[in-house]
Design an enzyme around this catalytic site. Sequence first.
Site, short mmCIF file in Angstrom:
data_model
loop_
_atom_site.label_atom_id
_atom_site.label_comp_id
_atom_site.label_asym_id
_atom_site.label_seq_id
_atom_site.Cartn_x
_atom_site.Cartn_y
_atom_site.Cartn_z
N VAL A 55 -1.48 83.46 -30.16
CA VAL A 55 -1.73 82.28 -30.98
C VAL A 55 -0.73 81.19 -30.58
CG1 VAL A 55 -1.84 81.35 -33.32
CG2 VAL A 55 -2.56 83.70 -32.87
N ASP A 164 -9.60 95.25 -42.60
CA ASP A 164 -8.22 95.43 -42.13
C ASP A 164 -7.24 94.68 -43.03
OD1 ASP A 164 -6.27 96.50 -40.49
OD2 ASP A 164 -6.37 94.90 -39.00
#
Length: 258
Positions: A55, A164
């Site tokens: 990222v 998740d």
Amino acid sequence: MRVCPKCHLEYHEDEETCIVDGAKLEESADPRVGHLVGGRYFLEKAIGEGGMATVYRAHHTLIERPLAVKILHKHLSHDDTLRERFRREAKSAATIAHENVIEIYDFGETEDGCPFLVMELLDGKPLSKLVEQGPIPIALAVELATQMARGLARAHDLGIVHRDLKPENAFVSKRAAGAWHAKLVDFGIARSKKEARLTAVGSLIGTPQYLAPERIKGVESGAPSDLYSFGVMLFEMVTGRPPFVSKDLPGYLVAHME
């Protein structure tokens, strides 16, 4: 990113030595920093890295808007399943469109064939960092949990299951007035009722410390399994520790089931 000076294998930032030849890893300059992606997103610096993607902090060159750009690792870009998961992450988060879920702006592919998605740049820290400091005061835990539950409810209303949920996949920040704000992030393995299954029935996917018993047994129960994982998160938030601790994967699975 770190690299072995002998065999040139690449590693994450938390690795120290090469598993092949034992050489001490060296820092490696990220070749994407300082370049455009999608013809309009300028990558300023890497701000996070996981097993699937990196990222970057970036900005839109036309409107000078700060953004975050998530790019699938080059060595994974030829995996059709991972590429599809990346696309679905963008689609799922964009579909939900809720103030307590990260906002996705764009999706595309780099010049060297790696999928990327463009999302809002969050100012704050993962919930896991807050939990590491010890039990969260009850009033604050309730405030953050309520906000995350709203985002989760919106996803479930649209038939999207996160699969998740864990403190690392929630982001918390303080707004100008001092109020806390929480957002759910990383819908990389989320599943929508409208999409075909990517994993075989019975496959174990998710983070062992937070898996619902039915998921461990290979039963895809949908929203209830998210609620179980959410409950594990709440336990950790108010106690400062997870409900079960184990030295290995089987230990976690048995603890959740029994």
